[in-house]
Design an enzyme around this catalytic site. Structure first.
Site, PDB file in Angstrom:
ATOM      1  N   LYS A 173     -32.823  -1.230  78.632  1.00  0.00           N
ATOM      2  CA  LYS A 173     -31.835  -1.080  77.560  1.00  0.00           C
ATOM      3  C   LYS A 173     -31.013   0.188  77.709  1.00  0.00           C
ATOM      4  CE  LYS A 173     -33.598  -4.004  73.947  1.00  0.00           C
ATOM      5  NZ  LYS A 173     -34.011  -4.157  72.558  1.00  0.00           N
ATOM      6  N   LYS A 194     -34.412 -13.303  81.978  1.00  0.00           N
ATOM      7  CA  LYS A 194     -34.962 -13.783  80.714  1.00  0.00           C
ATOM      8  C   LYS A 194     -33.844 -14.308  79.804  1.00  0.00           C
ATOM      9  CE  LYS A 194     -36.257 -10.612  77.686  1.00  0.00           C
ATOM     10  NZ  LYS A 194     -36.941  -9.646  76.847  1.00  0.00           N
ATOM     11  N   LYS A 197     -31.122 -12.436  73.575  1.00  0.00           N
ATOM     12  CA  LYS A 197     -30.113 -12.393  72.520  1.00  0.00           C
ATOM     13  C   LYS A 197     -28.893 -11.626  72.968  1.00  0.00           C
ATOM     14  CE  LYS A 197     -33.339 -12.175  68.666  1.00  0.00           C
ATOM     15  NZ  LYS A 197     -34.185 -11.199  67.994  1.00  0.00           N
TER      16      LYS A 197
HETATM   17  P1  AMP Z   1     -36.679 -10.165  70.469  1.00  0.00           P
HETATM   18  O1  AMP Z   1     -35.675 -11.243  70.663  1.00  0.00           O
HETATM   19  O2  AMP Z   1     -36.640  -9.167  71.577  1.00  0.00           O
HETATM   20  O3  AMP Z   1     -36.684  -9.560  69.108  1.00  0.00           O
HETATM   21  O4  AMP Z   1     -38.096 -10.872  70.654  1.00  0.00           O
HETATM   22  C1  AMP Z   1     -38.803 -11.512  69.610  1.00  0.00           C
HETATM   23  C2  AMP Z   1     -39.990 -12.284  70.165  1.00  0.00           C
HETATM   24  O5  AMP Z   1     -39.552 -13.351  71.016  1.00  0.00           O
HETATM   25  C3  AMP Z   1     -40.958 -11.459  71.026  1.00  0.00           C
HETATM   26  O6  AMP Z   1     -42.273 -11.896  70.782  1.00  0.00           O
HETATM   27  C4  AMP Z   1     -40.550 -11.790  72.420  1.00  0.00           C
HETATM   28  O7  AMP Z   1     -41.600 -11.640  73.333  1.00  0.00           O
HETATM   29  C5  AMP Z   1     -40.150 -13.239  72.289  1.00  0.00           C
HETATM   30  N1  AMP Z   1     -39.130 -13.578  73.301  1.00  0.00           N
HETATM   31  C6  AMP Z   1     -37.878 -13.062  73.393  1.00  0.00           C
HETATM   32  N2  AMP Z   1     -37.214 -13.592  74.433  1.00  0.00           N
HETATM   33  C7  AMP Z   1     -38.077 -14.477  75.022  1.00  0.00           C
HETATM   34  C8  AMP Z   1     -37.990 -15.360  76.140  1.00  0.00           C
HETATM   35  N3  AMP Z   1     -36.871 -15.444  76.868  1.00  0.00           N
HETATM   36  N4  AMP Z   1     -39.073 -16.113  76.449  1.00  0.00           N
HETATM   37  C9  AMP Z   1     -40.216 -16.043  75.714  1.00  0.00           C
HETATM   38  N5  AMP Z   1     -40.357 -15.244  74.635  1.00  0.00           N
HETATM   39  C10 AMP Z   1     -39.314 -14.469  74.287  1.00  0.00           C
END
Ligand code: AMP
Ligand code: TRP
Length: 339
Positions: free
Chosen positions: A114, A197, A200
């Site tokens: 980041k 990955k 968002k």
């Molecule tokens: P975030 O979008 O970073 O707030 O992530 C929220 C949750 O979603 C966390 O538990 C991440 O590990 C999971 N997560 C985010 N992106 C992925 C992805 N591409 N594949 C699997 N899990 C994800």
């Protein structure tokens, strides 16, 4: 055995996507259905580690809450709340920050990703992000933390911080939390590049399927998803060097609650031109009710606001005594005061 206590959270930044759903939210619902005590927060204090427009932050916080509920988190069974409504998160973070080695923070890959090349200009909050996450978890003495694969390193740090505290104050006060990395789709990849990955923050909206995408958008994104020219193989092993194919199979399997191998056994030999329409149908059938419920909830945010306020009250009742006890153990005169 002590009762399982589950805690997890997501940042209110941009839209929820299929990776959030398959990697985390779907598992959160399963844990709730198992009867575990579950706390699911919206980590708005984490969101501000990158600059946020205040109106966007307000909207996103409610939207993530709507997403949780639409995916099946039931506010009468699980506690849903914004992190910022419970002061204990920030309070405990400071206490834990004093026992976190910078050497460990330097190794965090999410910070490196980041902060990018210009780490000198990154904010202190972004750097300290994993300490706040440790505080989120330890504050409730959560035993299990269901997350996607990308959060493993942060969980390891939370365990280490818990041990440092316990060791320093010579008591088993904090529970080292176990990561819960469940299901087929622990790491959903971008639709444009199977080595990245699904995220968002990725620039191209075509790289992800958002929970608020309509059926036509989902179909278009899947039709345009990157693939290769070979037909689907018979075994998972044969997908090893085919990241895009592997990703689409994983998504399909996870949506259907099957293993990738089961899916390959059914579909071996098919071309992507035949497989993609199947995937579209499954994704749309699965996501359409979620999207509809989210849109419904967002039409009248007063219901969401009430759920969040009630959740925060319950979370606060659990958190406050832990902050007090932590401070007391450390030698603060906190029990002589009220807060
Ligand atoms: P975030 O979008 O970073 O707030 O992530 C929220 C949750 O979603 C966390 O538990 C991440 O590990 C999971 N997560 C985010 N992106 C992925 C992805 N591409 N594949 C699997 N899990 C994800
Ligand atoms: N860091 C997590 C992510 O980016 C979000 C998060 C913050 C979290 N606090 C948490 C996840 C506590 C689990 C438990 O996905």
């Amino acid at each position: 055995m002590t009762q399982k206590r589950i805690l997890s959270g997501m940042q209110p930044t941009n839209n929820l996507h299929l990776g959030n759903y398959l990697g985390a939210l779907k598992n959160w619902v399963a844990l709730q259905e198992e009867g575990a005590e579950c706390l699911y927060c919206i980590v708005d204090l984490h969101a501000i580690t990158m600059p946020q427009d205040p109106d966007d932050l307000r909207r996103s916080t409610r939207e993530i809450a709507a997403g949780y509920i639409a995916c099946g988190i039931d506010p009468t069974q699980s506690i849903i709340f914004p992190q910022s409504m419970v002061a204990g998160h920030s309070q405990l973070m400071w206490l834990l920050a004093t026992m976190t080695q910078v050497g460990k923070l330097n190794r965090m890959t999410q910070f490196k990703d980041k902060a990018g090349k210009n780490a000198e200009k990154a904010g202190l909050g972004l750097y300290a992000y994993p300490v706040l996450m440790a505080a989120d978890i330890l504050l409730y003495k959560a035993t299990h933390v269901p997350v996607g694969d990308d959060q493993k390193q942060h969980l390891e740090l939370a365990r280490e911080i818990a041990s440092t505290f316990n060791h320093r104050y010579k008591q088993e006060f904090f529970v080292p939390p176990a990561p819960y990395i469940m299901g087929e789709a622990t790491r959903v990849m971008s639709l444009r590049d199977g080595t990245q990955k699904m995220s968002k923050s990725a620039e191209s909206d075509m790289s992800r399927i958002n929970l608020i995408d309509d059926a036509d958008t989902i179909a278009k994104k899947i039709r345009k998803a990157k693939t290769d020219a070979a037909p689907l193989p018979e075994t998972i092993k044969d997908l090893e060097n085919r990241p895009e194919a592997k990703n689409l199979i994983t998504i399909y399997a996870s949506l259907l609650d099957k293993t990738s191998q089961e899916v390959l056994t059914e579909l071996a030999g098919k071309q992507f031109s035949e497989f993609k329409p199947l995937l579209v149908d499954v994704a749309v059938a699965h996501l359409a009710p979620i999207t509809a419920r989210m849109n419904d909830l967002m039409r009248d945010v007063s219901e969401i606001d009430k759920i969040l306020k009630d959740g925060a009250e319950k979370a606060n009742a659990l958190a406050e005594p832990v902050v007090r006890e932590t401070m007391d153990i450390m030698g603060f005169l906190i029990n002589k005061a009220r807060f």
